[in-house]
Scaffold this motif. Sequence first.
Motif, PDB file in Angstrom:
ATOM      1  N   PHE A 154       0.847  -1.193   0.000  1.00  0.00           N
ATOM      2  CA  PHE A 154       0.000   0.000   0.000  1.00  0.00           C
ATOM      3  C   PHE A 154       0.879   1.237   0.000  1.00  0.00           C
ATOM      4  O   PHE A 154       1.971   1.227   0.573  1.00  0.00           O
ATOM      5  CB  PHE A 154      -0.913   0.028   1.234  1.00  0.00           C
ATOM      6  N   GLU A 155       0.395   2.291  -0.636  1.00  0.00           N
ATOM      7  CA  GLU A 155       1.091   3.577  -0.583  1.00  0.00           C
ATOM      8  C   GLU A 155       0.364   4.486   0.395  1.00  0.00           C
ATOM      9  O   GLU A 155      -0.873   4.552   0.409  1.00  0.00           O
ATOM     10  CB  GLU A 155       1.162   4.235  -1.958  1.00  0.00           C
ATOM     11  N   TYR A 156       1.131   5.199   1.205  1.00  0.00           N
ATOM     12  CA  TYR A 156       0.566   6.024   2.261  1.00  0.00           C
ATOM     13  C   TYR A 156       1.138   7.430   2.221  1.00  0.00           C
ATOM     14  O   TYR A 156       2.248   7.667   1.726  1.00  0.00           O
ATOM     15  CB  TYR A 156       0.869   5.426   3.641  1.00  0.00           C
ATOM     16  N   GLN A 157       0.366   8.341   2.793  1.00  0.00           N
ATOM     17  CA  GLN A 157       0.867   9.678   3.112  1.00  0.00           C
ATOM     18  C   GLN A 157       1.660   9.631   4.413  1.00  0.00           C
ATOM     19  O   GLN A 157       2.687  10.275   4.554  1.00  0.00           O
ATOM     20  CB  GLN A 157      -0.303  10.652   3.254  1.00  0.00           C
ATOM     21  N   ALA A 158       1.188   8.840   5.359  1.00  0.00           N
ATOM     22  CA  ALA A 158       1.873   8.615   6.631  1.00  0.00           C
ATOM     23  C   ALA A 158       1.331   7.318   7.220  1.00  0.00           C
ATOM     24  O   ALA A 158       0.144   7.011   7.056  1.00  0.00           O
ATOM     25  CB  ALA A 158       1.654   9.778   7.592  1.00  0.00           C
ATOM     26  N   PHE A 159       2.202   6.569   7.913  1.00  0.00           N
ATOM     27  CA  PHE A 159       1.748   5.295   8.472  1.00  0.00           C
ATOM     28  C   PHE A 159       2.711   4.860   9.562  1.00  0.00           C
ATOM     29  O   PHE A 159       3.853   5.325   9.652  1.00  0.00           O
ATOM     30  CB  PHE A 159       1.657   4.232   7.384  1.00  0.00           C
ATOM     31  N   ALA A 160       2.232   3.936  10.419  1.00  0.00           N
ATOM     32  CA  ALA A 160       3.044   3.369  11.492  1.00  0.00           C
ATOM     33  C   ALA A 160       2.706   1.893  11.626  1.00  0.00           C
ATOM     34  O   ALA A 160       1.549   1.501  11.486  1.00  0.00           O
ATOM     35  CB  ALA A 160       2.789   4.097  12.818  1.00  0.00           C
ATOM     36  N   ILE A 161       3.716   1.066  11.893  1.00  0.00           N
ATOM     37  CA  ILE A 161       3.541  -0.364  12.098  1.00  0.00           C
ATOM     38  C   ILE A 161       4.288  -0.760  13.360  1.00  0.00           C
ATOM     39  O   ILE A 161       5.150  -0.037  13.850  1.00  0.00           O
ATOM     40  CB  ILE A 161       4.045  -1.198  10.896  1.00  0.00           C
ATOM     41  N   GLY A 162       3.951  -1.942  13.889  1.00  0.00           N
ATOM     42  CA  GLY A 162       4.642  -2.437  15.072  1.00  0.00           C
ATOM     43  C   GLY A 162       3.822  -2.254  16.337  1.00  0.00           C
ATOM     44  O   GLY A 162       2.685  -1.782  16.316  1.00  0.00           O
ATOM     45  N   SER A 163       4.426  -2.639  17.457  1.00  0.00           N
ATOM     46  CA  SER A 163       3.734  -2.557  18.738  1.00  0.00           C
ATOM     47  C   SER A 163       3.575  -1.098  19.163  1.00  0.00           C
ATOM     48  O   SER A 163       4.429  -0.256  18.898  1.00  0.00           O
ATOM     49  CB  SER A 163       4.517  -3.328  19.810  1.00  0.00           C
ATOM     50  N   ARG A 164       2.468  -0.822  19.828  1.00  0.00           N
ATOM     51  CA  ARG A 164       2.133   0.520  20.315  1.00  0.00           C
ATOM     52  C   ARG A 164       2.159   1.564  19.203  1.00  0.00           C
ATOM     53  O   ARG A 164       2.445   2.735  19.433  1.00  0.00           O
ATOM     54  CB  ARG A 164       3.065   0.929  21.452  1.00  0.00           C
ATOM     55  N   SER A 165       1.870   1.111  17.982  1.00  0.00           N
ATOM     56  CA  SER A 165       1.863   2.048  16.861  1.00  0.00           C
ATOM     57  C   SER A 165       0.547   2.807  16.749  1.00  0.00           C
ATOM     58  O   SER A 165       0.471   3.782  16.004  1.00  0.00           O
ATOM     59  CB  SER A 165       2.131   1.301  15.546  1.00  0.00           C
TER      60      SER A 165
END
Length: 282
Positions: A154-165
């Motif tokens: 996927f393409e994003y403007q902003a994103f976060a992955i992982g724990s407590r994201s």
Amino acid sequence: MFRNQYDTDVTTWSPAGRLHQVEYAMEAVKQGSAAIGLRSKTHVVLATVNKASSELLSHQKKLFKIDNHIGIAMAGLTADGRVLSRYMRSECINHNFIYESPLPVGRLVVKVADKAQVCTQRSWKRPYGVGLLVAGTDETGPHLYQNCPSGNYFEYQAFAIGSRSQAAKTYLERKYETFMECTKEQLIRHALFAVKESLQEEELTSSNCGLAIVGIDDKFEILDQKKLQAYIDSLEDATKEEPAPADEEPAHVEEAAALLTRESSGGVEIPADGDGPAPMET
């Protein structure tokens, strides 16, 4: 998640239409420390939370340079991430050797997604237990992509992955409309704020986070601790300089409260001493 008769093979579908081995790999990404990405019209910033399982251990590297115009941040099993990073570097080198031009970011992301998808169709393989945030620039501008263990991208403007994201995602969702017009320094500041949100009670320092940036006119660079600490110090100074909110309510709020009081008393003003209206003479 619990073991069942449908999770012994990655190619076995459950009656609910699920591939449990792929879901387990995506769960490994959720258990990894957070990685954050955001982009503007000219730059893309990647930030990571560096966590060690013991005070005696140093953290594992989570930011990797792929080419002068591409870099990645990862969450999940970093050993799998290193394998994918080597594959991505080889693809960039081969494309540059054959076509004498940098590999477009979108094409590289598709190649990685295809490689991950093959692992969901072979009984003798397992899915990669790592999620990637791919940042890069090409002729069409800056890009930020996410690669999943399932083979999706996927393409994003902003994103976060992982724990407590989720805390970082909440911050990014509040501020993403301003990212496109941000300068390089402002974008870095937003990334550090997002990392701070995911750390929650912990203090933000150059030892527990990492940051990298790439731009249209800037090569991919992973900031060293000295540069990163300078940005963190400027972030703290700006926070201290913000004026504290006033305790007094605005005038229009007081006026609305007074009007509500008159309406609730049937148009009769109630004195400040709380005795109510004077009784009528009989």
